[in-house]
Design a protein around this motif. Structure first.
Motif, PDB file in Angstrom:
ATOM      1  N   ALA A 106       0.828  -1.210   0.000  1.00 18.93           N
ATOM      2  CA  ALA A 106       0.000   0.000   0.000  1.00 18.93           C
ATOM      3  C   ALA A 106       0.861   1.259   0.000  1.00 18.93           C
ATOM      4  O   ALA A 106       0.475   2.287  -0.565  1.00 18.93           O
ATOM      5  N   ARG A 107       2.028   1.177   0.601  1.00 17.02           N
ATOM      6  CA  ARG A 107       2.931   2.335   0.635  1.00 17.02           C
ATOM      7  C   ARG A 107       3.427   2.696  -0.760  1.00 17.02           C
ATOM      8  O   ARG A 107       3.697   3.877  -1.032  1.00 17.02           O
ATOM      9  N   ALA A 110       0.760   4.102  -4.820  1.00 16.08           N
ATOM     10  CA  ALA A 110       0.565   5.466  -5.321  1.00 16.08           C
ATOM     11  C   ALA A 110       1.824   5.969  -6.045  1.00 16.08           C
ATOM     12  O   ALA A 110       1.721   6.509  -7.158  1.00 16.08           O
ATOM     13  N   ARG A 235      -6.007  -7.606  -0.815  1.00 11.65           N
ATOM     14  CA  ARG A 235      -5.556  -6.218  -0.826  1.00 11.65           C
ATOM     15  C   ARG A 235      -5.799  -5.516  -2.156  1.00 11.65           C
ATOM     16  O   ARG A 235      -5.617  -4.284  -2.254  1.00 11.65           O
ATOM     17  N   ASP A 238      -7.749  -2.056  -2.575  1.00 13.22           N
ATOM     18  CA  ASP A 238      -7.027  -0.923  -1.994  1.00 13.22           C
ATOM     19  C   ASP A 238      -5.825  -0.541  -2.848  1.00 13.22           C
ATOM     20  O   ASP A 238      -5.569   0.657  -3.069  1.00 13.22           O
ATOM     21  N   LEU A 239      -5.085  -1.537  -3.350  1.00  7.20           N
ATOM     22  CA  LEU A 239      -3.910  -1.245  -4.175  1.00  7.20           C
ATOM     23  C   LEU A 239      -4.313  -0.561  -5.479  1.00  7.20           C
ATOM     24  O   LEU A 239      -3.639   0.371  -5.943  1.00  7.20           O
ATOM     25  N   ARG A 242      -5.130   3.059  -4.725  1.00  7.67           N
ATOM     26  CA  ARG A 242      -3.922   3.851  -4.476  1.00  7.67           C
ATOM     27  C   ARG A 242      -3.185   4.128  -5.787  1.00  7.67           C
ATOM     28  O   ARG A 242      -2.661   5.232  -5.998  1.00  7.67           O
ATOM     29  N   TRP A 243      -3.114   3.128  -6.671  1.00  4.97           N
ATOM     30  CA  TRP A 243      -2.446   3.323  -7.962  1.00  4.97           C
ATOM     31  C   TRP A 243      -3.161   4.404  -8.762  1.00  4.97           C
ATOM     32  O   TRP A 243      -2.516   5.291  -9.337  1.00  4.97           O
ATOM     33  N   ASP A 245      -4.981   6.810  -7.629  1.00  7.07           N
ATOM     34  CA  ASP A 245      -4.734   8.097  -6.984  1.00  7.07           C
ATOM     35  C   ASP A 245      -3.384   8.667  -7.396  1.00  7.07           C
ATOM     36  O   ASP A 245      -3.275   9.857  -7.737  1.00  7.07           O
ATOM     37  N   GLY A 246      -2.349   7.822  -7.392  1.00  5.06           N
ATOM     38  CA  GLY A 246      -1.037   8.284  -7.803  1.00  5.06           C
ATOM     39  C   GLY A 246      -1.002   8.661  -9.276  1.00  5.06           C
ATOM     40  O   GLY A 246      -0.426   9.700  -9.653  1.00  5.06           O
TER      41      GLY A 246
END
Length: 314
Positions: A106-107, A110, A235, A238-239, A242-243, A245-246
């Motif tokens: 998750a870190r 993004a 996961r 969520d991944l 996040r991707w 979003d980035g």
């Protein structure tokens, strides 16, 4: 193969007794040779022109802001070396460790989305040199009768009932991808293999390795490739978020493209199911392949037919 690698060392100015270490055997073999990393290409996969084209794009990506990629190195024969009919290329090593499925993904997703967007923005504007040629990753070359990585019907653990299920799912998938199309808004030059093994982490820096499969495909397929081999992991929603979003911090992502993310994840899973069978000699296949991976593919196929993998919609 170590003997062949040893014969290539003088091309890069290295003595014949340079220590050699096999780092990985996947599509190709990757060796550490003193201060260099050497990639020995699988016979019959890429032509010399295709390899040179990969390195041309990689060279154009060097030192771009916000983008850290592996750096190709020139030998006495140029960027591509030929020894006994085999092709080799050299790279400068990159510090750090490969991302692993057990890491705090998750870190990193993004930042990976940001990197992917930068790659895409560059590809959209870049004018390739004359003779540039790379493979296409599309419906025909993944699901057609002569796919690059072999037919999924050869996967281990497929009985007639399972084959029928996967056939129905891939037919639905092919129809959606065909409707999506391959115009420049959705399709272009991408890395095509941003899986964890090709991502190096050093402190807060994320670097991209191995452009060996770069080619022409759907832009969002780069996200699907980043989820390779753990597509059934809880996961994933969520991944994916996040991707996205980035990515959208750097470049726009249309609603139509977001809607195709589940289909492209399923496409990648089918492709890898075939690859694990046809590349059974690889380290990856020996670690991850077999009937269990095929069963996971069948589970995704059932969900794809039932609800289109709606959990994967960002």
């Amino acid at each position: 193969m170590s003997d062949l690698i040893a014969r290539a060392l003088p091309v890069y100015g290295l003595p014949p007794d340079t220590p050699l270490t096999l780092l990985n055997r996947s599509e190709n073999e990757t060796w550490r040779a003193g201060p260099l990393v050497l990639r020995l290409h699988r016979q019959g996969y890429h032509t010399k022109a295709e390899i040179a084209s990969e390195l041309a794009w990689l060279g154009a990506l060097q030192d771009l802001p916000g983008l850290n990629t592996v750096r190709p190195l020139t030998g006495a024969q140029g960027l591509v070396t030929e020894v006994d009919g085999r092709f080799l290329v050299a790279f400068a090593p990159i510090p750090g460790q490969e991302l692993q499925p057990g890491d705090d993904l998750a870190r990193w997703f993004a930042p990976l989305g940001e990197i992917t967007a930068r790659l895409h923005l560059h590809a959209r504007k870049w004018t390739p040199p004359p003779g540039f040629t790379r493979k296409r990753w599309d419906v025909e070359t993944i699901l057609g009768p002569h796919p690059h990585w072999g037919p999924w019907r050869q996967a281990q653990g497929l009985d007639p009932q399972a084959e029928a299920l996967l056939s129905r799912a891939t037919e639905a998938l092919a129809a959606r991808l065909t409707a999506y199309g391959t115009g420049p808004k959705v399709f272009g030059l991408i890395h095509a293999d941003l899986r964890l093994a090709n991502l190096m982490v050093d402190g807060d820096t994320l670097s991209v390795l191995d452009f060996d499969d770069c080619g022409f495909s759907w832009w969002v397929y780069d996200l699907a490739a980043a989820l390779s081999f753990y597509e059934t992991d809880p996961r994933l929603p969520d991944l994916i978020a996040r991707w996205v979003d980035g990515y959208t911090r750097i470049a726009p992502l249309r609603a139509e493209d977001r809607a195709m993310i589940p289909s492209l994840i399923f496409l990648r899973r089918v492709l890898l199911t075939a690859w694990l069978s046809t590349r059974a000699d690889s380290d990856t296949a020996q670690a991850l392949g077999g009937p269990a991976y095929t069963q996971g593919t069948l589970q995704l196929a059932e969900r794809y037919l039932t609800d289109g993998l709606r959990d994967f919609h960002p």
